[in-house]
Design an enzyme around this catalytic site. Sequence first.
Site, short mmCIF file in Angstrom:
data_model
loop_
_atom_site.label_atom_id
_atom_site.label_comp_id
_atom_site.label_asym_id
_atom_site.label_seq_id
_atom_site.Cartn_x
_atom_site.Cartn_y
_atom_site.Cartn_z
N ARG A 1 0.84 -1.19 0.00
CA ARG A 1 0.00 0.00 0.00
C ARG A 1 0.88 1.25 0.00
O ARG A 1 2.04 1.19 0.41
CB ARG A 1 -0.93 0.00 1.20
N ARG B 1 -3.29 10.42 2.66
CA ARG B 1 -4.21 10.93 3.69
C ARG B 1 -5.05 12.05 3.10
O ARG B 1 -4.50 13.01 2.57
CB ARG B 1 -3.42 11.45 4.88
N ARG C 1 20.45 -4.21 1.91
CA ARG C 1 20.77 -2.89 1.40
C ARG C 1 21.52 -2.13 2.49
O ARG C 1 21.33 -2.38 3.67
CB ARG C 1 19.51 -2.11 1.04
N ARG D 1 17.88 11.52 0.91
CA ARG D 1 17.36 12.51 1.85
C ARG D 1 18.50 13.19 2.58
O ARG D 1 19.64 12.70 2.58
CB ARG D 1 16.37 11.90 2.82
N GLU E 1 22.10 10.97 2.56
CA GLU E 1 22.03 9.50 2.54
C GLU E 1 22.00 8.98 1.11
O GLU E 1 21.18 9.42 0.29
CB GLU E 1 20.78 9.01 3.28
N TYR F 1 13.52 -6.62 9.13
CA TYR F 1 13.61 -5.24 9.56
C TYR F 1 12.77 -5.08 10.83
O TYR F 1 11.59 -5.42 10.85
CB TYR F 1 13.10 -4.25 8.50
N ASP G 1 11.76 -2.22 13.85
CA ASP G 1 11.93 -0.93 14.51
C ASP G 1 12.40 -1.18 15.93
O ASP G 1 12.26 -2.30 16.45
CB ASP G 1 10.58 -0.19 14.52
#
Length: 389
Positions: A175, A179, A258, A289, A312, A360, A362
């Site tokens: 997805r 918003r 990566r 970024r 980056e 991954y 968090d």
Amino acid sequence: MTADLVIVGSGFFGLTIAEQAATELGLKVVVIDRRHHIGGNAYSEKEEQTGIEIHRYGAHLFHTSNERVWEYVNRFTTFTDYVHKVYGVHKGEVYSLPINLATINQFFRANLTPGQAKELIQEQAGELAGTDPQNLNDKGIQLIGRPLYEAFIKHYTGKQWQTDPKDLPAGIISRLPVRYNYDNRYFNDKYEGLPTNGYTAWIEKMAEHPNIEVRLNTDFFDESHEYSKNKVVGNIPVVYTGPVDRYFDYAEGDLSWRTIDFEEEVLEVGDFQGTSVVNYNDADVPYTRVIEPRHFHPERDYQTEKTVIMREFSRFAEKGDEPYYPVNTSADRERLLKYRDLAAAEKDVLFGGRLGTYKYLDMHMAIGSALSMFDNKIRPHFESGVKLE
Ligand code: FDA
């Protein structure tokens, strides 16, 4: 000291297990890490010229909706009221991200209501309605329509993967959030903030218990010390949070990752970009970024003559690079299943954390899964003799 438990890796996963084992069970824990510092990828330090706290392995924003994790982390640090927001540059203009009504109205030079914006995006996404996209490019168009996809997703994703999105599998995205209001908070979690005195102060507090000994510059696979793999496995229980393929000497092949190259620069201005993160969404800028860490702590009294920024650059990792994000190709997934079987058969060794599980995670997820491993495996083993597996 003779350890009751050896932990390989002093990131959030390893330190959560160490802290719980020492505090709850009174175990003597040795944590080894091959780096020169604790904290794994969440480590932060002061940049020398400016005194600004920088996150050495990329921007780390803490957020969670997990009540247990929130209660747990607050034992070691307080959090500021920092709320993360991201902006993106496209064709010389700055937009609000993730894509929201402000982005849409600015992009289409319009004054659309939420309902009108939704209708427009649905109409544009209709271009590929009813098809089964086989690559990321078509999937992106199908999800949010070509104009927004090409402006904000296509080139950014291409730079992240160093691959044309037409050659990336559609499965990378399920997805793309849009918003239909003006909410540009990056995270939706109940709790969010940055550790008031920085990540390293938080992490050091977790390792403070007198039963915890941390040995830095110590590689598990280096035979020259007493807690090496060959000396410990089979003798002392181990929690291993390093790369799972490395543990088995890459017997089933390398898992692919990566990595990010950071280009750090100190600038003779007090404020470079007015916010902490600006994405560069177009192909003509080679970096993805720019982070300006001073904005993570507006409450601090940083000097105003200079600032530090990090650009980056994202690419596939080679041997020796820091592994950051699992690539997760179908070959990786097949290999991972084999490594999982090998790991399950390894007596008295538990595999955890992002490298040990090739996932991954968090920070709040790494901490949450370490708390579960402690409850479900470590405690029953030491209190009731349940086998570690
Ligand atoms: P972590 O990698 O932190 O620790 C593993 C440790 O094991 C390392 O210190 C390593 O040196 C050590 N080790 C490996 N092999 C060894 C060996 N052979 N011998 C001894 N030691 C060994 N999360 C979040 O919540 N918000 C965010 O904003 C971000 N941002 C972010 C940016 C980037 C670029 C990345 C890559 C990741 C994030 N994260 C994040 C995720 C966060 O970094 C992650 O949740 C934690 O690092 C997970 O902690 P672990 O302990 O699992 O691994």
